[in-house]
Design an enzyme around this catalytic site. Structure first.
Site, PDB file in Angstrom:
ATOM      1  N   SER A  21       0.824  -1.209   0.000  1.00 51.89           N
ATOM      2  CA  SER A  21       0.000   0.000   0.000  1.00 51.89           C
ATOM      3  C   SER A  21       0.860   1.263   0.000  1.00 51.89           C
ATOM      4  O   SER A  21       0.363   2.350  -0.270  1.00 51.89           O
ATOM      5  CB  SER A  21      -0.954   0.012   1.201  1.00 51.89           C
ATOM      6  OG  SER A  21      -0.236   0.099   2.410  1.00 51.89           O
ATOM      7  N   HIS A  22       2.156   1.142   0.281  1.00 48.52           N
ATOM      8  CA  HIS A  22       3.053   2.301   0.216  1.00 48.52           C
ATOM      9  C   HIS A  22       4.267   2.011  -0.654  1.00 48.52           C
ATOM     10  O   HIS A  22       5.362   2.493  -0.393  1.00 48.52           O
ATOM     11  CB  HIS A  22       3.445   2.771   1.623  1.00 48.52           C
ATOM     12  CG  HIS A  22       2.299   3.449   2.288  1.00 48.52           C
ATOM     13  ND1 HIS A  22       1.258   2.740   2.838  1.00 48.52           N
ATOM     14  CD2 HIS A  22       1.972   4.754   2.427  1.00 48.52           C
ATOM     15  CE1 HIS A  22       0.353   3.579   3.310  1.00 48.52           C
ATOM     16  NE2 HIS A  22       0.761   4.805   3.076  1.00 48.52           N
ATOM     17  N   GLU A  44      -5.246   0.733   1.941  1.00 50.00           N
ATOM     18  CA  GLU A  44      -5.741  -0.654   1.983  1.00 50.00           C
ATOM     19  C   GLU A  44      -7.164  -0.707   1.438  1.00 50.00           C
ATOM     20  O   GLU A  44      -7.539  -1.661   0.752  1.00 50.00           O
ATOM     21  CB  GLU A  44      -5.709  -1.188   3.422  1.00 50.00           C
ATOM     22  CG  GLU A  44      -4.326  -1.329   4.027  1.00 50.00           C
ATOM     23  CD  GLU A  44      -3.513  -2.470   3.415  1.00 50.00           C
ATOM     24  OE1 GLU A  44      -4.107  -3.324   2.741  1.00 50.00           O
ATOM     25  OE2 GLU A  44      -2.288  -2.463   3.600  1.00 50.00           O
TER      26      GLU A  44
HETATM   27  P1  NDP Z   1      -0.615  -2.536   9.710  1.00 48.65           P
HETATM   28  O1  NDP Z   1      -1.847  -2.763  10.486  1.00 48.65           O
HETATM   29  O2  NDP Z   1      -0.404  -3.317   8.468  1.00 48.65           O
HETATM   30  O3  NDP Z   1       0.659  -2.760  10.617  1.00 48.65           O
HETATM   31  C1  NDP Z   1       0.837  -2.034  11.782  1.00 48.65           C
HETATM   32  C2  NDP Z   1       2.088  -2.456  12.515  1.00 48.65           C
HETATM   33  O4  NDP Z   1       1.754  -3.603  13.294  1.00 48.65           O
HETATM   34  C3  NDP Z   1       3.259  -2.851  11.640  1.00 48.65           C
HETATM   35  O5  NDP Z   1       4.430  -2.406  12.247  1.00 48.65           O
HETATM   36  C4  NDP Z   1       3.147  -4.382  11.616  1.00 48.65           C
HETATM   37  O6  NDP Z   1       4.388  -5.042  11.398  1.00 48.65           O
HETATM   38  C5  NDP Z   1       2.646  -4.670  12.995  1.00 48.65           C
HETATM   39  N1  NDP Z   1       1.891  -5.915  13.098  1.00 48.65           N
HETATM   40  C6  NDP Z   1       0.928  -6.383  12.263  1.00 48.65           C
HETATM   41  N2  NDP Z   1       0.470  -7.559  12.704  1.00 48.65           N
HETATM   42  C7  NDP Z   1       1.142  -7.861  13.840  1.00 48.65           C
HETATM   43  C8  NDP Z   1       1.108  -8.935  14.766  1.00 48.65           C
HETATM   44  N3  NDP Z   1       0.289  -9.964  14.607  1.00 48.65           N
HETATM   45  N4  NDP Z   1       1.950  -8.889  15.825  1.00 48.65           N
HETATM   46  C9  NDP Z   1       2.785  -7.850  16.000  1.00 48.65           C
HETATM   47  N5  NDP Z   1       2.863  -6.814  15.148  1.00 48.65           N
HETATM   48  C10 NDP Z   1       2.049  -6.800  14.097  1.00 48.65           C
HETATM   49  O7  NDP Z   1      -0.477  -0.950   9.384  1.00 48.65           O
HETATM   50  P2  NDP Z   1      -1.547   0.056   8.786  1.00 48.65           P
HETATM   51  O8  NDP Z   1      -2.319  -0.636   7.716  1.00 48.65           O
HETATM   52  O9  NDP Z   1      -2.288   0.722   9.859  1.00 48.65           O
HETATM   53  O10 NDP Z   1      -0.581   1.154   8.108  1.00 48.65           O
HETATM   54  C11 NDP Z   1       0.177   0.793   6.975  1.00 48.65           C
HETATM   55  C12 NDP Z   1       1.107   1.931   6.583  1.00 48.65           C
HETATM   56  O11 NDP Z   1       0.365   3.037   6.124  1.00 48.65           O
HETATM   57  C13 NDP Z   1       2.015   2.480   7.676  1.00 48.65           C
HETATM   58  O12 NDP Z   1       3.335   2.311   7.217  1.00 48.65           O
HETATM   59  C14 NDP Z   1       1.664   3.959   7.785  1.00 48.65           C
HETATM   60  O13 NDP Z   1       2.763   4.815   8.024  1.00 48.65           O
HETATM   61  C15 NDP Z   1       1.079   4.221   6.451  1.00 48.65           C
HETATM   62  N6  NDP Z   1       0.168   5.370   6.446  1.00 48.65           N
HETATM   63  C16 NDP Z   1       0.594   6.558   5.937  1.00 48.65           C
HETATM   64  C17 NDP Z   1      -0.237   7.657   5.922  1.00 48.65           C
HETATM   65  C18 NDP Z   1       0.216   8.970   5.407  1.00 48.65           C
HETATM   66  O14 NDP Z   1      -0.573   9.904   5.381  1.00 48.65           O
HETATM   67  N7  NDP Z   1       1.454   9.143   5.016  1.00 48.65           N
HETATM   68  C19 NDP Z   1      -1.617   7.568   6.405  1.00 48.65           C
HETATM   69  C20 NDP Z   1      -1.932   6.285   6.986  1.00 48.65           C
HETATM   70  C21 NDP Z   1      -1.074   5.224   6.977  1.00 48.65           C
HETATM   71  P3  NDP Z   1       4.651  -5.798   9.966  1.00 48.65           P
HETATM   72  O15 NDP Z   1       4.802  -4.710   8.976  1.00 48.65           O
HETATM   73  O16 NDP Z   1       5.884  -6.589  10.199  1.00 48.65           O
HETATM   74  O17 NDP Z   1       3.463  -6.677   9.713  1.00 48.65           O
END
Ligand code: NDP
Length: 343
Positions: A46-47, A187
């Site tokens: 997604s990024h 997403e």
């Molecule tokens: P996710 O829900 O995919 O992930 C959130 C965090 O939780 C990650 O660090 C992930 O690690 C971790 N994680 C996920 N599952 C588990 C688990 N079972 N146990 C432990 N840790 C876990 O993130 P979002 O969908 O909320 O966000 C995705 C991206 O979007 C982010 O990078 C954010 O910066 C970006 N974003 C940017 C915006 C902007 O305006 N620039 C706006 C909104 C979001 P892992 O990656 O290893 O799964």
């Protein structure tokens, strides 16, 4: 002609060329290519390169200054300020981060306010840039209004991402990075493109009713994660990353932009802490204590955040980034048509 798998360097060069063909200066194109390819490398679709078209669309609409030269404005005290001058956030971040790190090491703590930037990217590359220098870090920014407060009905907050990083000597940092909405808007857009339903609890439609249809969610509002707790954290991000640094909050960014299809312009706040300075005189090693905690988490069968990402990164660095035929065709189209490739 690109082929898959492709090395990180080759994909970075290809993406940078697309941005340069779209009118970006190399100072803007390089950091943007690096951050989007880092997303692709780490399995954060997604990024990743999917965001290139959105960047070009924003440029074509005249909402990003792609020849901006960011300016470091305050660098003497605990607050480092970088004016992005309407360009993307990442060139401003790359300019300011060495100064932020130097200030944090000198003072124990420092903050960087990036003003007037266009934001698109994930935040984990930023906290990782600071953990690489031995610092703990927090990064946050507003976005444009797409998220209703818990108990409300209309978009007010942005998806307001929040990231934290902690350095781990000799290994990848502990890092998490998430939208404060249940899911990132990207997403929802991916579900829309794939024609799949959203999980329940992600969104409400334009009338405030729960929906699992991506198109209705994009017309209505996303919901904060964790109910009232996520709603409060998102409010904090509006205050610290918007009002406090003298920049736009998500409602204002939405008004300035006038569209949900372009990338928002606002500010960003990055905090850096030196754990060595904070623990000085206590006779304890903050990094050793942290490792005990991480071992206890993993020891229960839980995984650390970013573990999936680091595994994807290791695979990409070893065997190259795998892109499917549609992605390769889209890169070729963007390279050939530049701004003409987007509406
Ligand atoms: P996710 O829900 O995919 O992930 C959130 C965090 O939780 C990650 O660090 C992930 O690690 C971790 N994680 C996920 N599952 C588990 C688990 N079972 N146990 C432990 N840790 C876990 O993130 P979002 O969908 O909320 O966000 C995705 C991206 O979007 C982010 O990078 C954010 O910066 C970006 N974003 C940017 C915006 C902007 O305006 N620039 C706006 C909104 C979001 P892992 O990656 O290893 O799964």
């Amino acid at each position: 002609m690109l082929s898959s798998p492709i090395s990180v360097d080759a994909l970075t060069d290809a993406v940078e060329e697309i941005f340069v063909a779209g009118g970006f200066s190399t100072g803007q194109a390089g950091p943007m290519a690096r951050v989007l390819v880092a997303g692709e490398r780490d399995g954060c679709k997604s990024h990743g390169i999917y965001r290139i078209a959105g960047c070009l669309r924003t440029v074509k609409a005249g909402k990003a200054n792609v020849t901006a030269v960011p300016e470091l404005q305050d660098a003497d005290g605990a607050i480092v300020r970088v004016d992005a001058k309407g360009g993307f956030a990442n060139p401003a971040f790359e300019l300011g981060v060495p100064v932020l790190a130097e200030r944090a090491k000198a003072l124990g703590f420092a903050a960087m306010a990036i003003n007037d930037c266009v934001h698109v990217a994930a935040l984990w590359p930023e906290v990782e840039a600071l953990t690489d220098l031995g610092l703990a870090a927090i990064s946050m920014c507003p976005s444009y209004s797409t998220v209703a407060p818990t108990g409300g009905r209309e978009p007010l907050f942005g998806t307001n991402p929040f990231a934290f990083g902690w350095p781990r000597p000799g290994g990848n940092p502990y890092a998490f990075d998430f939208a404060t909405s249940v899911a990132a808007r990207g997403e929802v857009e991916l579900h829309h493109r794939a024609g799949t339903s959203l999980p329940e609890g992600w969104a409400i439609d334009a009338d405030g009713n729960p929906t699992t249809t991506p198109a209705e969610a994009l017309e209505g509002a996303l919901l904060p994660f964790g109910g009232h707790k996520g709603s409060a954290i998102s409010t904090m991000i509006e205050l610290l990353g918007g009002a406090m640094i003298g920049d736009l909050m998500s409602t204002e960014a939405a008004e300035v932009l006038g569209s949900n299809r372009l990338l928002p312009r606002h500010g960003e706040l990055v905090l850096a802490f030196d754990p060595v300075r904070f623990s000085a005189g206590r006779g304890t090693d903050p990094f050793a204590k942290a490792e005990i905690l991480f071992d206890a988490i993993v020891g229960q069968g839980a995984r650390l955040p970013s573990q999936r990402r680091y595994a994807a990164r290791a695979e990409s660095l070893k065997n190259g980034i795998v892109l499917d035929a549609d992605e390769l065709a889209e890169l070729a189209r963007l390279a050939a048509e530049g701004l003409g490739a987007v509406d």
